[in-house]
Write a protein that holds these residues in place. Structure first.
Motif, mmCIF file in Angstrom:
data_model
loop_
_atom_site.group_PDB
_atom_site.id
_atom_site.type_symbol
_atom_site.label_atom_id
_atom_site.label_comp_id
_atom_site.label_asym_id
_atom_site.label_seq_id
_atom_site.Cartn_x
_atom_site.Cartn_y
_atom_site.Cartn_z
ATOM 1 N N VAL A 119 -70.255 107.287 -28.366
ATOM 2 C CA VAL A 119 -69.089 106.620 -28.942
ATOM 3 C C VAL A 119 -68.738 105.370 -28.145
ATOM 4 O O VAL A 119 -68.502 104.296 -28.704
ATOM 5 N N ARG A 120 -68.733 105.502 -26.804
ATOM 6 C CA ARG A 120 -68.388 104.350 -25.976
ATOM 7 C C ARG A 120 -69.463 103.263 -26.080
ATOM 8 O O ARG A 120 -69.164 102.069 -26.073
ATOM 9 N N GLU A 121 -70.722 103.660 -26.176
ATOM 10 C CA GLU A 121 -71.800 102.682 -26.332
ATOM 11 C C GLU A 121 -71.646 101.930 -27.643
ATOM 12 O O GLU A 121 -71.853 100.718 -27.715
ATOM 13 N N ALA A 122 -71.257 102.661 -28.700
ATOM 14 C CA ALA A 122 -71.066 102.030 -30.015
ATOM 15 C C ALA A 122 -69.927 101.014 -29.954
ATOM 16 O O ALA A 122 -69.997 99.948 -30.564
ATOM 17 N N ILE A 123 -68.869 101.342 -29.220
ATOM 18 C CA ILE A 123 -67.747 100.415 -29.053
ATOM 19 C C ILE A 123 -68.222 99.142 -28.368
ATOM 20 O O ILE A 123 -67.898 98.026 -28.784
ATOM 21 N N PHE A 124 -69.004 99.319 -27.309
ATOM 22 C CA PHE A 124 -69.521 98.169 -26.560
ATOM 23 C C PHE A 124 -70.354 97.273 -27.460
ATOM 24 O O PHE A 124 -70.209 96.051 -27.469
ATOM 25 N N ASN A 125 -71.249 97.872 -28.243
ATOM 26 C CA ASN A 125 -72.167 97.101 -29.074
ATOM 27 C C ASN A 125 -71.477 96.463 -30.279
ATOM 28 O O ASN A 125 -72.000 95.513 -30.864
ATOM 29 N N ALA A 126 -70.306 96.980 -30.654
ATOM 30 C CA ALA A 126 -69.609 96.458 -31.837
ATOM 31 C C ALA A 126 -68.872 95.155 -31.545
ATOM 32 O O ALA A 126 -68.542 94.409 -32.466
ATOM 33 N N ILE A 127 -68.618 94.859 -30.288
ATOM 34 C CA ILE A 127 -67.857 93.655 -29.936
ATOM 35 C C ILE A 127 -68.744 92.417 -30.095
ATOM 36 O O ILE A 127 -69.837 92.359 -29.532
ATOM 37 N N PRO A 128 -68.315 91.418 -30.858
ATOM 38 C CA PRO A 128 -69.133 90.208 -31.117
ATOM 39 C C PRO A 128 -69.484 89.457 -29.830
ATOM 40 O O PRO A 128 -68.757 89.526 -28.834
ATOM 41 N N LEU A 129 -70.588 88.696 -29.884
ATOM 42 C CA LEU A 129 -71.085 87.982 -28.707
ATOM 43 C C LEU A 129 -70.063 87.003 -28.133
ATOM 44 O O LEU A 129 -69.871 86.914 -26.917
ATOM 45 N N ASN A 130 -69.396 86.232 -29.003
ATOM 46 C CA ASN A 130 -68.405 85.271 -28.525
ATOM 47 C C ASN A 130 -67.257 85.967 -27.799
ATOM 48 O O ASN A 130 -66.771 85.491 -26.767
ATOM 49 N N LEU A 131 -66.845 87.103 -28.348
ATOM 50 C CA LEU A 131 -65.746 87.849 -27.741
ATOM 51 C C LEU A 131 -66.176 88.438 -26.397
ATOM 52 O O LEU A 131 -65.369 88.531 -25.461
ATOM 53 N N LYS A 132 -67.445 88.818 -26.285
ATOM 54 C CA LYS A 132 -67.956 89.318 -24.999
ATOM 55 C C LYS A 132 -67.904 88.210 -23.940
ATOM 56 O O LYS A 132 -67.534 88.452 -22.795
ATOM 57 N N ALA A 133 -68.267 87.002 -24.344
ATOM 58 C CA ALA A 133 -68.201 85.879 -23.406
ATOM 59 C C ALA A 133 -66.754 85.621 -23.004
ATOM 60 O O ALA A 133 -66.461 85.333 -21.836
ATOM 61 N N ALA A 134 -65.835 85.747 -23.967
ATOM 62 C CA ALA A 134 -64.419 85.532 -23.683
ATOM 63 C C ALA A 134 -63.896 86.565 -22.690
ATOM 64 O O ALA A 134 -63.073 86.249 -21.819
ATOM 65 N N VAL A 135 -64.362 87.800 -22.822
ATOM 66 C CA VAL A 135 -63.950 88.850 -21.887
ATOM 67 C C VAL A 135 -64.364 88.475 -20.472
ATOM 68 O O VAL A 135 -63.596 88.635 -19.516
ATOM 69 N N SER A 136 -65.571 87.959 -20.324
ATOM 70 C CA SER A 136 -66.054 87.542 -19.011
ATOM 71 C C SER A 136 -65.170 86.437 -18.428
ATOM 72 O O SER A 136 -64.792 86.488 -17.254
ATOM 73 N N VAL A 137 -64.819 85.462 -19.249
ATOM 74 C CA VAL A 137 -63.969 84.356 -18.795
ATOM 75 C C VAL A 137 -62.574 84.868 -18.429
ATOM 76 O O VAL A 137 -62.009 84.499 -17.394
ATOM 77 N N GLY A 138 -62.029 85.728 -19.285
ATOM 78 C CA GLY A 138 -60.699 86.280 -19.037
ATOM 79 C C GLY A 138 -60.646 87.066 -17.738
ATOM 80 O O GLY A 138 -59.677 86.960 -16.965
ATOM 81 N N ILE A 139 -61.694 87.855 -17.482
ATOM 82 C CA ILE A 139 -61.755 88.615 -16.233
ATOM 83 C C ILE A 139 -61.809 87.660 -15.046
ATOM 84 O O ILE A 139 -61.202 87.906 -14.000
ATOM 85 N N GLY A 140 -62.532 86.548 -15.200
ATOM 86 C CA GLY A 140 -62.600 85.565 -14.130
ATOM 87 C C GLY A 140 -61.219 85.032 -13.774
ATOM 88 O O GLY A 140 -60.852 84.951 -12.596
ATOM 89 N N LEU A 141 -60.435 84.675 -14.795
ATOM 90 C CA LEU A 141 -59.074 84.199 -14.544
ATOM 91 C C LEU A 141 -58.210 85.306 -13.955
ATOM 92 O O LEU A 141 -57.381 85.071 -13.060
ATOM 93 N N PHE A 142 -58.414 86.507 -14.445
ATOM 94 C CA PHE A 142 -57.616 87.651 -13.986
ATOM 95 C C PHE A 142 -57.835 87.924 -12.504
ATOM 96 O O PHE A 142 -56.876 88.077 -11.738
ATOM 97 N N ILE A 143 -59.098 87.978 -12.079
ATOM 98 C CA ILE A 143 -59.348 88.301 -10.672
ATOM 99 C C ILE A 143 -59.011 87.119 -9.762
ATOM 100 O O ILE A 143 -58.635 87.310 -8.604
ATOM 101 N N ALA A 144 -59.123 85.886 -10.283
ATOM 102 C CA ALA A 144 -58.674 84.732 -9.501
ATOM 103 C C ALA A 144 -57.163 84.806 -9.295
ATOM 104 O O ALA A 144 -56.648 84.508 -8.204
ATOM 105 N N PHE A 145 -56.459 85.229 -10.328
ATOM 106 C CA PHE A 145 -55.010 85.408 -10.254
ATOM 107 C C PHE A 145 -54.645 86.479 -9.224
ATOM 108 O O PHE A 145 -53.704 86.329 -8.436
ATOM 109 N N ILE A 146 -55.423 87.583 -9.221
ATOM 110 C CA ILE A 146 -55.211 88.641 -8.226
ATOM 111 C C ILE A 146 -55.408 88.073 -6.818
ATOM 112 O O ILE A 146 -54.625 88.352 -5.904
ATOM 113 N N GLY A 147 -56.459 87.267 -6.651
ATOM 114 C CA GLY A 147 -56.720 86.656 -5.358
ATOM 115 C C GLY A 147 -55.575 85.757 -4.916
ATOM 116 O O GLY A 147 -55.141 85.790 -3.760
#
Length: 460
Positions: A119-147
């Motif tokens: 089920v979790r693998e299916a969730i991962f694979n269902a997310i579109p490629l552009n949105l996956k890239a956005a998640v990576s960018v968002g995490i970058g801003l998030f952890i920079a903010f934590i820093g």
């Protein structure tokens, strides 16, 4: 043996690179060994026992990641989830910490079932490629903010957030700090960012790790010179390791297997389990998406090979962590620091796991690393992950706008999972209302996720 187990040549890496990456990941995660016991102590748990549980849970979870999935991702009790455990479940809802641990244990068992059934693998694979890239960018801003927060470069203020000033820091925290405690640490963190940036530009191997160590060393020099004056009451501690109590491992007995099943059939208990489950699923998926995207581990369809093993490692880590006596164990976004250093296989994770085990014996050293020394690493890693924004198709507004919402939500809402929620909801809603859903062929699981996210905001 290492080649056979971790397929180093196939992944274009070496033992030296993997070990260095594992050390780097550990150094950026070591703060959890100090922070997690402090947070769970608020719930009434024994701080020393929680420290031991935290180190062992991180060791087990990260070792499982190395063996189950051969990925360079590390696990430990997650930030945010521990705060929810202590402040919401125990202090606000009135449950005992034993019941809260039971909720984490049940969540872990549910995770195992979901991982086995894909089920979790299916969730991962269902997310579109552009949105996956956005998640990576968002995490970058998030952890920079934590820093930035960990270093106090950003503090609360009249405009919600503002650049550090001693007056602003004191006003926001209700304290009377000075240049010799908070002021010098902010300056050291800024210097650390510059040093780490130069090391990155010069392509020095282990640049992020060296940045942490050099910044810490400069802090020790300032302490000897009297420029930095420790003040434990304000949260500014001695930067030198304290071996006054010798080398000893705090006993687990006060928290080990202290589960309370008396409330498992109550409605509120299931709400608590679902909340743990929800946040962990999407924090983990977000981290796996973001870090693996940056490392180039996704296939042509945007899928992560061997994701089932990675998810199972997370589930097993959570289950054993609850038995040991700590909050939800999850995949850490700080794994990106090791990936940035070239880590590509489970040998990176194995190295990190071993260091978590060793930290039980050498805890005075690891706990002496201050947040202002690890903050530059988080800020620079945030830069690395932000670069993934070029993989988003900004010419297609129906793709770009949901990505923008996803990216903005993570740092502003201080949550990876909220960023994913907003990204998925806006992606589905915009495509439906703009009539783009047919040409994009949005999978049915995306619709299900969007509905579940909306229901979460309505009822939770």
């Amino acid at each position: 043996m290492l080649e056979k187990l971790f397929k180093l040549k196939e992944n274009n890496t070496t033992v030296k690179t993997e070990v260095l990456a594992g050390i780097t990941t550990f150094m950026t995660m070591a703060y959890i060994l100090a922070v997690n016991p402090g947070i769970l102590a608020v719930a009434g748990m024994d701080q020393g026992a929680v420290f031991t549980a935290t180190a062992i849970a991180a060791f087990i979870g990260t070792l499982c990641m190395a063996l189950f999935a051969n990925y360079p991702f590390a696990l430990a009790p997650g930030m945010g989830l521990n705060a929810y455990f202590a402040y919401t479940v125990v202090l606000n809802m009135g449950y005992s910490w034993q019941t809260a641990l039971t909720a984490v244990f049940v969540e872990g068992l549910v995770f195992i079932v979901l991982s086995v059934t894909n089920v979790r693998e299916a969730i991962f694979n269902a997310i579109p490629l552009n949105l996956k890239a956005a998640v990576s960018v968002g995490i970058g801003l998030f952890i920079a903010f934590i820093g930035l927060q960990n270093a106090n470069i950003v503090v609360g203020g009249a405009t919600l957030l503002e650049l550090f000033s001693i007056e602003g820091y004191n006003l926001a925290n209700g304290v009377n700090a000075s240049f010799n405690n908070v002021g010098i640490t902010v300056l050291l963190a800024i210097i650390g960012v510059i040093i780490t940036a130069v090391l990155v530009i010069k392509d020095i191997k282990g640049n992020i790790l060296w940045g942490i160590l050099v910044t810490w060393f400069l802090g020790i020099v300032c302490q000897f010179a009297g420029i930095y004056v420790p003040d434990p009451e304000l949260g500014f501690y001695d930067l030198l390791p304290d071996f006054s109590n010798g080398i000893s491992i705090p006993s687990l007995s006060p928290v080990f297997f202290k589960l309370d099943f008396s409330n498992v059939f109550s409605l509120n208990f299931f709400v608590v389990v679902f909340a743990f489950l929800f946040v962990d699923i999407f924090d983990t998926l977000g981290t796996l998406i973001g870090v693996s995207t940056k490392a180039g581990m996704l296939d042509d369809q945007g899928r992560l090979p061997r994701i089932r093993g990675a998810l199972m490692a997370d589930a097993v880590g959570t289950t054993f962590g609850a038995i040991l006596g700590t909050s939800t164990t999850t995949t850490f976004v700080e794994s990106a620091s090791g990936v940035t250093e070239g880590g590509r296989t489970g040998l990176t994770a194995l190295t990190t796991a071993v260091l978590f085990a060793l930290s039980l014996l050498l805890s005075p050293i690891f706990l002496a690393i201050p947040s202002f020394a690890t903050a530059p690493a988080l800020i620079i890693v945030g830069f690395y992950m932000l670069s993934n924004v070029v993989n988003i198709d900004f010419k297609d507004y129906s793709e770009a706008i949901p990505c923008y919402i996803c990216i903005a939500a993570m740092p502003f809402f201080y949550s990876i999972s909220e960023g994913i929620s907003m990204g998925v909801i806006s992606y589905v809603a915009i495509h439906l209302l703009a009539g783009k859903y047919k040409e994009k062929k949005i999978g049915p699981l995306m619709y299900v996720l969007a509905v579940l996210f909306i229901l979460k905001y309505i009822f939770l």
